[in-house]
Motif scaffolding. Structure first.
Motif, PDB file in Angstrom:
ATOM      1  N   GLU A 256      -0.049 -74.267 -58.054  1.00  0.00           N
ATOM      2  CA  GLU A 256       0.853 -73.727 -57.038  1.00  0.00           C
ATOM      3  C   GLU A 256       1.794 -72.682 -57.625  1.00  0.00           C
ATOM      4  N   ASN A 257       2.362 -72.990 -58.810  1.00  0.00           N
ATOM      5  CA  ASN A 257       3.268 -72.036 -59.461  1.00  0.00           C
ATOM      6  C   ASN A 257       2.531 -70.747 -59.827  1.00  0.00           C
ATOM      7  N   TYR A 258       1.341 -70.897 -60.379  1.00  0.00           N
ATOM      8  CA  TYR A 258       0.547 -69.736 -60.771  1.00  0.00           C
ATOM      9  C   TYR A 258       0.277 -68.846 -59.552  1.00  0.00           C
ATOM     10  N   GLY A 259      -0.169 -69.443 -58.472  1.00  0.00           N
ATOM     11  CA  GLY A 259      -0.498 -68.676 -57.277  1.00  0.00           C
ATOM     12  C   GLY A 259       0.702 -67.961 -56.687  1.00  0.00           C
ATOM     13  N   ARG A 260       1.857 -68.634 -56.705  1.00  0.00           N
ATOM     14  CA  ARG A 260       3.067 -68.007 -56.159  1.00  0.00           C
ATOM     15  C   ARG A 260       3.495 -66.817 -57.007  1.00  0.00           C
ATOM     16  N   ILE A 261       3.439 -66.966 -58.345  1.00  0.00           N
ATOM     17  CA  ILE A 261       3.830 -65.865 -59.227  1.00  0.00           C
ATOM     18  C   ILE A 261       2.841 -64.707 -59.116  1.00  0.00           C
ATOM     19  N   ALA A 262       1.550 -65.031 -59.168  1.00  0.00           N
ATOM     20  CA  ALA A 262       0.528 -63.985 -59.066  1.00  0.00           C
ATOM     21  C   ALA A 262       0.602 -63.284 -57.721  1.00  0.00           C
ATOM     22  N   GLY A 263       0.787 -64.046 -56.654  1.00  0.00           N
ATOM     23  CA  GLY A 263       0.870 -63.448 -55.326  1.00  0.00           C
ATOM     24  C   GLY A 263       2.093 -62.582 -55.141  1.00  0.00           C
ATOM     25  N   GLY A 264       3.165 -62.920 -55.862  1.00  0.00           N
ATOM     26  CA  GLY A 264       4.379 -62.124 -55.768  1.00  0.00           C
ATOM     27  C   GLY A 264       4.186 -60.695 -56.231  1.00  0.00           C
ATOM     28  N   CYS A 265       3.200 -60.466 -57.092  1.00  0.00           N
ATOM     29  CA  CYS A 265       2.910 -59.107 -57.556  1.00  0.00           C
ATOM     30  C   CYS A 265       2.380 -58.227 -56.427  1.00  0.00           C
ATOM     31  N   PHE A 266       1.928 -58.841 -55.350  1.00  0.00           N
ATOM     32  CA  PHE A 266       1.363 -58.117 -54.215  1.00  0.00           C
ATOM     33  C   PHE A 266       2.319 -58.089 -53.011  1.00  0.00           C
ATOM     34  N   SER A 267       3.578 -58.451 -53.237  1.00  0.00           N
ATOM     35  CA  SER A 267       4.519 -58.574 -52.122  1.00  0.00           C
ATOM     36  C   SER A 267       4.675 -57.286 -51.333  1.00  0.00           C
TER      37      SER A 267
ATOM     38  N   PRO B 113       4.469 -63.769 -51.284  1.00  0.00           N
ATOM     39  CA  PRO B 113       3.436 -64.223 -52.216  1.00  0.00           C
ATOM     40  C   PRO B 113       2.067 -64.418 -51.565  1.00  0.00           C
ATOM     41  N   TYR B 114       2.046 -64.533 -50.236  1.00  0.00           N
ATOM     42  CA  TYR B 114       0.804 -64.775 -49.511  1.00  0.00           C
ATOM     43  C   TYR B 114       0.627 -63.670 -48.480  1.00  0.00           C
ATOM     44  N   ASN B 115      -0.582 -63.479 -48.001  1.00  0.00           N
ATOM     45  CA  ASN B 115      -0.938 -62.260 -47.278  1.00  0.00           C
ATOM     46  C   ASN B 115      -0.542 -62.320 -45.800  1.00  0.00           C
ATOM     47  N   GLY B 116       0.650 -61.863 -45.519  1.00  0.00           N
ATOM     48  CA  GLY B 116       1.107 -61.754 -44.139  1.00  0.00           C
ATOM     49  C   GLY B 116       2.077 -62.853 -43.748  1.00  0.00           C
TER      50      GLY B 116
ATOM     51  N   SER C  47      -7.833 -65.286 -53.384  1.00  0.00           N
ATOM     52  CA  SER C  47      -7.990 -63.840 -53.310  1.00  0.00           C
ATOM     53  C   SER C  47      -6.996 -63.276 -52.291  1.00  0.00           C
ATOM     54  N   TRP C  48      -7.448 -62.441 -51.344  1.00  0.00           N
ATOM     55  CA  TRP C  48      -6.570 -61.864 -50.319  1.00  0.00           C
ATOM     56  C   TRP C  48      -6.423 -62.784 -49.108  1.00  0.00           C
ATOM     57  N   GLY C  49      -6.981 -63.998 -49.159  1.00  0.00           N
ATOM     58  CA  GLY C  49      -6.970 -64.842 -47.985  1.00  0.00           C
ATOM     59  C   GLY C  49      -8.058 -64.407 -47.013  1.00  0.00           C
ATOM     60  N   PRO C  50      -8.011 -64.922 -45.784  1.00  0.00           N
ATOM     61  CA  PRO C  50      -6.973 -65.784 -45.210  1.00  0.00           C
ATOM     62  C   PRO C  50      -7.112 -67.264 -45.581  1.00  0.00           C
ATOM     63  N   THR C  51      -8.054 -67.588 -46.490  1.00  0.00           N
ATOM     64  CA  THR C  51      -8.234 -68.988 -46.867  1.00  0.00           C
ATOM     65  C   THR C  51      -7.095 -69.450 -47.762  1.00  0.00           C
ATOM     66  N   LEU C  52      -6.423 -70.505 -47.332  1.00  0.00           N
ATOM     67  CA  LEU C  52      -5.484 -71.243 -48.170  1.00  0.00           C
ATOM     68  C   LEU C  52      -6.181 -72.511 -48.650  1.00  0.00           C
TER      69      LEU C  52
END
Length: 326
Positions: free
Chosen positions: A238-249, A255-258, A280-285
């Motif tokens: 969860e931490n990894y995904g939030r940090i990695a996703g934050g790079c795409f804000s 952190p997540y797409n939309g 990836s880009w979602g929309p799958t969580l």
């Protein structure tokens, strides 16, 4: 059905069954001299990509992804310098929807290269060569190595001089743990030219962020999986995904797409889910459960979020084997 005439006398039927994948996030991008992309992901037993090659008088592709199979087949022909494509019909008998974060394109491409090679010669290809054949893994190599080995895949990214990122680590995912996939019907993430433009618009990842992500892998995710420590691994995912996703804000709005996915993550957290991430880009969580029973209880009690969207919820297992060719 798309056809191409050729000569072949093969009489066997070949079947490839490949896992799909989750991608937890990239380690870096925009680095002019060092490693770019990289990341971590998990191969899944369900849904699968299933392709069958049956003998025929000409080459043909049929089914829902016939055009993509034909493109990959032509790439295989060009790479191998074969005079013609084998006399067979390639048929996709099972596959998830495309552009939902499950790595369908890579698994279709690798499966096509493998099935044509096996149909013609009875032998397979290596992991990197498959990717060369159908021009995959220019960014993520998780699906490339996962096709070969299954399990949890970590790859550190590729240098400018490298065509594909080297494999850093591969682990079995605990058999008892389950993955819940949550996604809205009829939605897609970024792909193709949209995805390429997005990478061009996103600021480079700071080295300190990459260091944070590597620390989550080395201090939480990998030891948690090795020891079978569910909460350690789930928290790290969860931490990894939030940090990695934050790079795409700047593209995603968080952190997540939309807006809806960011709210959906908070909804799942509020219900008590662990190991929540976006593939990836979602929309799958996805979220992780320690047992099948835990996952089923959560699914039975979760109800609907406030988005008004119809959600598809599936409980699936990790795939520790990789693709099966028969």
């Amino acid at each position: 059905m798309t056809e191409s005439h050729l000569q072949s006398h093969t009489t066997k039927t070949v079947h490839v069954s490949a896992p799909t994948r989750l991608h937890f996030g990239l380690l870096s991008f925009g680095n002019q001299e060092g490693r770019n992309f990289g990341g971590v992901g998990l191969m899944l037993k369900e849904p699968r990509v299933e392709i069958t090659a049956t003998p025929a008088d000409t080459f043909a592709t049929t089914g829902p992804y016939a055009a993509r199979l034909l493109d990959f087949s032509k790439q295989w022909q060009q790479y191998t310098q074969a005079d013609t494509l084998p006399n067979c019909v390639l048929t996709v008998t099972a596959a998830p929807e495309q552009h939902v974060g499950l790595g369908l394109g890579t698994q279709l491409g690798l499966s096509t290269a493998e099935i044509l090679q096996a149909f013609l010669t009875g032998e397979g290809l290596g992991a990197m060569e498959r990717a060369f054949v159908v021009n995959r893994a220019s960014r993520s190599a998780v699906g490339t190595y996962g096709f070969e080995f299954g399990g949890l895949i970590v790859e550190r990214g590729r240098l400018p001089s490298e065509r594909i990122s080297p494999l850093e680590c591969r682990l079995d995912f605990p058999d008892a743990w389950r993955v819940m996939l949550v996604r809205p019907e009829n939605e897609q993430g970024l792909s193709g030219e949209q995805e390429t433009r997005a990478f061009g618009d996103i600021p480079p990842v700071a080295q300190r962020t990459t260091d944070q992500l590597i620390a989550e892998l080395e201090s939480g995710l990998l030891p948690g999986i090795t020891a079978g420590n569910f909460m350690m691994a789930a928290d790290a995912i969860e931490n990894y995904g939030r940090i990695a996703g934050g790079c795409f804000s700047s593209i995603q709005g968080g952190p997540y797409n939309g807006r809806l996915l960011n709210r959906r993550v908070e909804w799942l957290k509020g219900l008590g889910a662990h190991g929540i991430g976006q593939s990836s880009w979602g929309p799958t969580l996805f979220c992780i459960f320690e047992t099948q029973a835990d996952a089923e209880r959560f699914k039975d009690s979760m109800g609907s979020d406030d988005s008004g969207q119809t959600l598809r919820v599936e409980i699936v297992r990790a795939d520790n084997q990789g693709a099966d060719i028969s």
